[in-house]
Motif scaffolding. Structure first.
Motif, short mmCIF file in Angstrom:
data_model
loop_
_atom_site.label_atom_id
_atom_site.label_comp_id
_atom_site.label_asym_id
_atom_site.label_seq_id
_atom_site.Cartn_x
_atom_site.Cartn_y
_atom_site.Cartn_z
N VAL A 124 18.96 121.59 46.83
CA VAL A 124 19.30 122.32 45.60
C VAL A 124 20.81 122.27 45.40
O VAL A 124 21.30 122.01 44.29
CB VAL A 124 18.79 123.77 45.67
CG1 VAL A 124 19.34 124.60 44.52
CG2 VAL A 124 17.26 123.80 45.69
N LEU A 125 21.58 122.52 46.47
CA LEU A 125 23.04 122.48 46.39
C LEU A 125 23.51 121.10 45.93
O LEU A 125 24.39 120.99 45.08
CB LEU A 125 23.66 122.83 47.74
CG LEU A 125 25.17 122.75 47.84
CD1 LEU A 125 25.83 123.76 46.89
CD2 LEU A 125 25.62 122.98 49.27
N LEU A 126 22.93 120.05 46.48
CA LEU A 126 23.28 118.68 46.10
C LEU A 126 23.13 118.47 44.61
O LEU A 126 24.03 117.97 43.93
CB LEU A 126 22.41 117.69 46.88
CG LEU A 126 22.41 116.24 46.41
CD1 LEU A 126 23.74 115.59 46.73
CD2 LEU A 126 21.28 115.48 47.04
N CYS A 127 22.00 118.88 44.07
CA CYS A 127 21.75 118.68 42.64
C CYS A 127 22.68 119.53 41.78
O CYS A 127 23.19 119.06 40.76
CB CYS A 127 20.30 118.99 42.30
SG CYS A 127 19.22 117.66 42.81
N ALA A 149 21.51 105.88 49.46
CA ALA A 149 20.15 105.78 48.91
C ALA A 149 19.43 107.12 48.96
O ALA A 149 18.66 107.45 48.05
CB ALA A 149 19.36 104.72 49.66
N THR A 150 19.68 107.90 50.00
CA THR A 150 19.06 109.23 50.11
C THR A 150 19.56 110.13 48.99
O THR A 150 18.77 110.84 48.36
CB THR A 150 19.38 109.86 51.48
OG1 THR A 150 18.91 108.99 52.51
CG2 THR A 150 18.75 111.23 51.62
N ILE A 151 20.85 110.10 48.72
CA ILE A 151 21.43 110.91 47.63
C ILE A 151 20.80 110.49 46.31
O ILE A 151 20.37 111.34 45.51
CB ILE A 151 22.97 110.74 47.58
CG1 ILE A 151 23.61 111.23 48.87
CG2 ILE A 151 23.55 111.42 46.36
CD1 ILE A 151 23.50 112.70 49.13
N GLU A 154 17.17 111.71 46.10
CA GLU A 154 17.07 113.17 45.93
C GLU A 154 17.37 113.56 44.48
O GLU A 154 16.65 114.35 43.88
CB GLU A 154 18.03 113.91 46.88
CG GLU A 154 17.67 113.83 48.34
CD GLU A 154 16.40 114.58 48.68
OE1 GLU A 154 15.84 115.30 47.84
OE2 GLU A 154 15.95 114.44 49.82
N ILE A 155 18.44 113.01 43.93
CA ILE A 155 18.81 113.38 42.55
C ILE A 155 17.75 112.91 41.57
O ILE A 155 17.33 113.66 40.69
CB ILE A 155 20.22 112.83 42.21
CG1 ILE A 155 21.26 113.61 43.01
CG2 ILE A 155 20.49 112.91 40.73
CD1 ILE A 155 22.66 113.09 42.92
N LYS A 156 17.28 111.68 41.73
CA LYS A 156 16.26 111.16 40.82
C LYS A 156 14.94 111.92 40.94
O LYS A 156 14.19 112.01 39.98
CB LYS A 156 16.03 109.67 41.07
CG LYS A 156 17.14 108.82 40.54
CD LYS A 156 16.86 107.35 40.73
CE LYS A 156 17.97 106.52 40.12
NZ LYS A 156 17.74 105.08 40.31
#
Length: 171
Positions: A124-127, A149-151, A154-156
């Motif tokens: 959630v923090l990442l987004c 690729a993980t980032i 997660e965002i997509k």
């Protein structure tokens, strides 16, 4: 048989490379040149390095040619805990307090999807960080200790879920 000989060949390559690197590390300490010849010695070391080290295969990707000794291992960090210690900094980065950021977490069911390297609150923090300031995926990958690729995944994955579950909160 083939795999055993290939393993021996690889081991010989590694040993040969280690010997070359050691020689290049010891060479300047053996010579101890006078200060006026220091630039010449540096140029000589560069030439010796170019001769001793074999050039990488042109078929190899650039990151492996330039950073062959790097290991692609990641130490996942709990960024939420790191940033939430300073509430004002957390607010500057996310536009929320740690407590108010946890509330959307409960409204959005992120369970039942594939296994993740990041915890739910870090996802959630990442987004939220990405939506607030659009840092590059590379910067977020370094910050969270995961692959680019993980980032991206997660965002997509999370942005459509956030839109579906939290669209009523958007003005």
């Amino acid at each position: 048989m083939r795999s055993t000989s290939a393993l021996k060949h690889k081991r010989l390559k590694i040993d040969d490379r280690e010997r070359r690197v050691r020689l290049l590390a010891i060479l300047p300490t053996i010579l101890k040149p006078p200060p006026e010849h220091l630039e010449d010695i540096k140029e000589l070391i560069t030439c010796i390095t170019a001769v001793l080290l074999k050039p990488p295969s042109p078929d190899t990707e650039i990151r492996f040619r330039l950073f062959s000794s790097d290991v692609n291992s990641y130490a996942v960090r709990d960024v939420f805990v790191d940033i939430s210690c300073n509430r004002y900094q957390f607010y500057q980065i996310t536009g929320e307090t740690p407590e108010t950021l946890i509330n959307p977490q409960h409204n959005v069911n992120l369970e039942g999807l594939r296994p993740h390297k990041l915890s739910m609150r870090n996802r959630v923090l990442l987004c939220v960080m990405w939506l607030r300031s659009y840092p590059t995926y590379n910067l977020l990958a370094v910050m969270f200790g995961v692959a680019v690729a993980t980032i991206e995944n997660e965002i997509k994955t999370l942005i459509p879920i956030f839109h579906e579950k939290l669209h009523s909160f958007i003005k």
